[in-house]
Design a protein around this motif. Structure first.
Motif, PDB file in Angstrom:
ATOM      1  N   ILE A  10       0.837  -1.204   0.000  1.00 39.92           N
ATOM      2  CA  ILE A  10       0.000   0.000   0.000  1.00 39.92           C
ATOM      3  C   ILE A  10       0.872   1.254   0.000  1.00 39.92           C
ATOM      4  CG2 ILE A  10      -0.216   0.118   2.538  1.00 39.92           C
ATOM      5  CD1 ILE A  10      -3.197   0.973   2.009  1.00 39.92           C
ATOM      6  N   GLU A  11       0.374   2.287  -0.639  1.00 38.80           N
ATOM      7  CA  GLU A  11       1.034   3.599  -0.681  1.00 38.80           C
ATOM      8  C   GLU A  11       0.065   4.628  -0.096  1.00 38.80           C
ATOM      9  OE1 GLU A  11       1.836   4.137  -4.837  1.00 38.80           O
ATOM     10  OE2 GLU A  11       3.267   2.473  -4.898  1.00 38.80           O
ATOM     11  N   PRO A  12       0.585   5.770   0.364  1.00 34.69           N
ATOM     12  CA  PRO A  12      -0.312   6.789   0.929  1.00 34.69           C
ATOM     13  C   PRO A  12      -1.457   7.182  -0.005  1.00 34.69           C
ATOM     14  CG  PRO A  12       1.967   7.356   1.418  1.00 34.69           C
ATOM     15  CD  PRO A  12       1.998   6.163   0.477  1.00 34.69           C
ATOM     16  N   ASP A  14      -3.190   5.363  -1.740  1.00 31.45           N
ATOM     17  CA  ASP A  14      -4.221   4.319  -1.748  1.00 31.45           C
ATOM     18  C   ASP A  14      -5.182   4.421  -0.572  1.00 31.45           C
ATOM     19  OD1 ASP A  14      -2.971   3.056  -3.993  1.00 31.45           O
ATOM     20  OD2 ASP A  14      -1.581   2.031  -2.626  1.00 31.45           O
ATOM     21  N   ASN A  15      -4.890   5.286   0.399  1.00 24.09           N
ATOM     22  CA  ASN A  15      -5.707   5.337   1.619  1.00 24.09           C
ATOM     23  C   ASN A  15      -7.187   5.566   1.334  1.00 24.09           C
ATOM     24  OD1 ASN A  15      -3.687   4.774   3.447  1.00 24.09           O
ATOM     25  ND2 ASN A  15      -3.282   6.908   3.962  1.00 24.09           N
ATOM     26  N   CYS A  47      -2.126   3.043   5.079  1.00 29.82           N
ATOM     27  CA  CYS A  47      -0.691   3.023   4.785  1.00 29.82           C
ATOM     28  C   CYS A  47       0.126   3.324   6.033  1.00 29.82           C
ATOM     29  CB  CYS A  47      -0.357   4.005   3.669  1.00 29.82           C
ATOM     30  SG  CYS A  47       1.370   3.942   3.169  1.00 29.82           S
ATOM     31  N   GLU A  48      -0.237   4.372   6.728  1.00 30.79           N
ATOM     32  CA  GLU A  48       0.493   4.763   7.931  1.00 30.79           C
ATOM     33  C   GLU A  48       0.316   3.733   9.049  1.00 30.79           C
ATOM     34  OE1 GLU A  48      -0.283   8.141   5.319  1.00 30.79           O
ATOM     35  OE2 GLU A  48      -1.621   6.641   6.172  1.00 30.79           O
TER      36      GLU A  48
END
Length: 162
Positions: A10-12, A14-15, A47-48
């Motif tokens: 996942i990448e930011p 994609d949130n 993501c975070e």
């Protein structure tokens, strides 16, 4: 058989897509009341949330669009060798194309890489396709929940040795 989807971390960016998927799929199965994962704070910041130690989250992408996801993280209030398969949800476009089995393998591989020996999950009566996938993937039913996920409305529990 060639896959027409991609599973990636996942990448930011994609949130928002994953939050929308979770909020679309869970009500489809009646899992939108109190005690379900749809209300977890991490839904908007996947993501975070999975950038933490011993945690991984992956998305399924098809034609540049995120259509599902799944991840692993330490099971809260449990022994250190137990992870939880978490937030594995797919839009209808991701169902029946092998993405669930591929995602499961990716998550279990990540769990092993993080040093876990067992993987736990919670689900709900009526999520029959998901439960069939869990059983095909080597999960066995438990009579009661483990850890402390806060998902008190889930009524099916599974574990798998890694």
């Amino acid at each position: 058989m060639a896959h027409d989807y991609l599973i990636r971390p996942i990448e930011p960016s994609d949130n928002a897509a994953m939050a929308a998927i979770i909020r679309t799929v869970m009500p489809e199965f009646g899992a939108d009341g109190p005690g379900f994962a749809i209300h977890d704070a991490e839904v908007d910041t996947m993501c975070e949330s999975y950038a933490q130690p011993r945690s991984s989250y992956f998305v399924v992408e098809r034609d540049g669009v995120v259509i599902g996801g799944g991840g692993v993280a330490p099971l809260q209030n449990a022994e250190a060798d137990v992870c939880e398969l978490r937030k594995m949800y797919f839009l209808p476009a991701a169902r029946g194309i092998g993405a669930g089995a591929a995602m499961m393998q990716r998550c279990l591989d990540a769990a092993r890489a993080h040093g876990f020996n067992r993987c736990y999950l919670e689900t709900l009566t009526g999520m029959d396709a998901a439960q069939a996938l869990y059983k095909r993937s080597g999960f066995t039913p438990l009579c009661a929940p483990m850890g402390g996920t806060g998902h008190f409305s889930c009524d099916r529990f599974f574990i798998r040795e890694l």
